[in-house]
Design an enzyme around this catalytic site. Structure first.
Site, PDB file in Angstrom:
ATOM      1  N   ARG A  41      39.937  30.776  34.791  1.00 34.90           N
ATOM      2  CA  ARG A  41      40.373  32.066  35.332  1.00 34.90           C
ATOM      3  C   ARG A  41      41.822  31.834  36.064  1.00 34.90           C
ATOM      4  O   ARG A  41      42.129  30.927  36.411  1.00 34.90           O
ATOM      5  CB  ARG A  41      39.661  32.831  36.461  1.00 34.90           C
ATOM      6  CG  ARG A  41      39.569  32.209  37.843  1.00 34.90           C
ATOM      7  CD  ARG A  41      38.466  32.650  38.458  1.00 34.90           C
ATOM      8  NE  ARG A  41      38.685  32.687  40.035  1.00 34.90           N
ATOM      9  CZ  ARG A  41      37.705  32.600  41.037  1.00 34.90           C
ATOM     10  NH1 ARG A  41      36.640  32.987  40.556  1.00 34.90           N
ATOM     11  NH2 ARG A  41      38.068  32.687  42.218  1.00 34.90           N
ATOM     12  N   GLU A  48      33.001  37.237  38.851  1.00 34.62           N
ATOM     13  CA  GLU A  48      32.685  35.825  37.979  1.00 34.62           C
ATOM     14  C   GLU A  48      31.419  36.100  37.112  1.00 34.62           C
ATOM     15  O   GLU A  48      30.677  37.333  37.441  1.00 34.62           O
ATOM     16  CB  GLU A  48      32.431  34.787  39.007  1.00 34.62           C
ATOM     17  CG  GLU A  48      33.672  34.038  39.178  1.00 34.62           C
ATOM     18  CD  GLU A  48      34.226  33.231  37.890  1.00 34.62           C
ATOM     19  OE1 GLU A  48      33.439  33.506  36.946  1.00 34.62           O
ATOM     20  OE2 GLU A  48      35.335  32.566  37.955  1.00 34.62           O
TER      21      GLU A  48
END
EC number: 4.1.1.63
Length: 480
Positions: free
Chosen positions: A168, A278
């Protein structure tokens, strides 16, 4: 031979031809429309399409999401019929896996579409990319589907140690991004070596790729196994095209990438990154993570920005890290335990795993589970391992539940192992990075275990297969 895609654009064309891509022609807002559409596409439940936005307010290029977001798209990525079953896709991936390595073609700069345009002055990521929060409480704008390229600073010219991974990325400033490098990731190994010498780690962040590049960037392969060589294997032996980075001779990027951000991780600098929604379906908190300085951008003319939505499963991320988690684990188990039939590690990147195996002797199923928990991916990620007999399809949850309800003695067949490594993004870890693991033996006992009562399986009546075909034909004629 299976269909091979040079780049993302060729794959999008096939998705559209197959009815697996929706075009949104009206202008939309970056936020919340793009993420909302990604969530909505996942909610459709079957044949979930990619969503292509032609007009984004404040941005002159197009955006696509949910490219990998269904088993139909997954099958087309492999060049298969879109209705190929998940189990058949698993075994086809397993077959192609054995073709590794297939070295890529290194093309000249002028032959690489990703080099069509260059920005090396006054870099401003906020102008170049259509940035938005993927989930409402994200700590900033995120790039969630990049394939990140780094090399081992100790062996920079060792192509086998070139790493292509998905991490990420939070855009923090005009030319700065934060990147999450967790300890179990290859990039963390390389960063540790660079920082030991107080040197920057060169990096290339590639966005919008051949779908198999993105697929392999999300796959847990060995540190000395090159993802580009796996792409060639999964293309049934057809090598992919790569090109040398403009800034670093030892970094190579996909020649067909839509956008490439080149720069370096600043050594020994940590800044707050997160929170971020997430893949387990909840927010992970803010953490101190490393920071990247972007020094150069190359991109295709009219680049397509590709991103993905992460939410409560299943969303695109779950398809992108399902079978490519299952197959490597299967290969590793099969090396020493040939009785293993299949591995289903599709649930939350292998946090939950179902293994189908023939049981050689008493306690064997538990040994298979321990072997999985000792693999490079299983050790930090896998938390719950269910082992079923070889006649149980691990991809069929109805069969798995049958095994759990008829084969498990809770007092004997459930093992709890404390103080184990854990995936820190799993919200149930406490403290983050440490976990208790569970093995459930749902196999039929064999000697020297005591034999249970009444476990002789029921065979289908004679003629069942013929009647299946007959009923299918009757149903087909009835629905005409």
């Amino acid at each position: 031979m299976a269909k091979v895609y040079k780049d993302l654009r060729e794959f999008l064309e096939v998705l559209e031809q197959e009815g697996q891509l929706i075009r949104v022609k009206e202008e939309v807002n970056p936020e919340p429309d793009i993420a909302a559409a990604g969530r909505a596409a996942a909610n459709l439940g079957k044949n979930q399409p990619a969503v292509f936005f032609e007009k984004i307010k404040g941005y002159k290029y197009s955006v696509v999401t949910n490219v990998h977001g269904s088993w139909q798209n997954h099958a087309l990525m492999l060049g298969l019929d879109k209705n190929t079953s998940t189990k058949d896709q698993f075994y086809e991936l397993n077959r192609r896996w054995d073709k590794f390595p297939v070295p890529p073609n290194v093309v000249k700069r002028e032959a690489a579409p990703c080099k069509e345009n260059v920005i090396d002055k006054d870099i401003n990521l906020f102008e170049i990319l259509p940035l938005y929060r993927i989930n409402e409480q994200d700590g900033g704008f995120y790039i969630s589907k990049a394939s990140v390229v780094t090399a081992d600073p100790e062996y920079p010219d060792d192509f086998n140690k070139l790493n292509v991974g998905t991490y990420r990325i939070q855009v923090k400033d005009r030319d700065r991004v934060g990147i999450q490098a967790l300890a179990m990731h290859d990039i963390a190994v390389q960063l540790e070596k660079a920082e030991a010498e107080n040197k920057p780690l060169p990096i290339a962040i590639t966005i919008g790729n051949n779908p198999l590049v993105t697929f392999m960037a999300s796959t847990p392969v060995g540190y000395n196994q090159n993802e580009y060589e796996f792409v060639g294997a999964l293309q049934d032996g057809v090598p992919m095209d790569i090109v040398k980075s403009d800034l670093y001779d030892h970094l190579y990027v996909p020649a067909g990438s839509e956008v490439v951000l080149e720069g370096h991780i600043i050594p020994r600098v940590r800044t707050v990154e997160g929170p971020f929604g997430e893949f387990p379906g909840s927010y992970s908190g803010a953490r101190l993570q490393c920071e990247v300085k972007i020094d150069r951008i190359t991109h295709r003319t009219n680049p397509i920005f590709e991103n993905l939505y992460l939410g409560i499963p299943w969303t695109e991320i779950d398809y992108l890290m399902a079978l490519n988690t299952s197959v490597p684990l299967y290969k590793q188990l099969k090396e020493t335990m040939p009785e293993v039939v299949a591995v289903n590690a599709m649930y939350t990147h292998g946090i939950g795993v179902i293994i189908s195996t023939k049981v050689r002797y008493g306690g064997y199923a538990k040994g298979v589970a321990f072997r999985l928990l000792s693999t490079p991916h299983g050790m930090p990620y896998s938390k719950i391992v269910i082992v079923v007999d070889e006649f149980v399809d691990p991809f069929n949850l109805e069969q798995v539940m049958w095994a759990l309800t008829t084969r498990v003695h809770p007092g004997k067949d459930v093992s709890i192992i404390e103080n184990c490594p854990g995936m820190p993004l799993d919200p149930s870890t406490n403290p983050p990075g440490m976990h208790t693991k569970m093995i459930i033996d749902a196999t039929t006992p064999v000697p020297p275990e005591p034999n249970p009562r009444e476990t002789q399986l029921l065979d289908p009546p004679d003629g069942t297969e013929e009647w299946e075909e007959k009923l299918k034909e009757l149903l087909k004629n009835q629905n005409r």
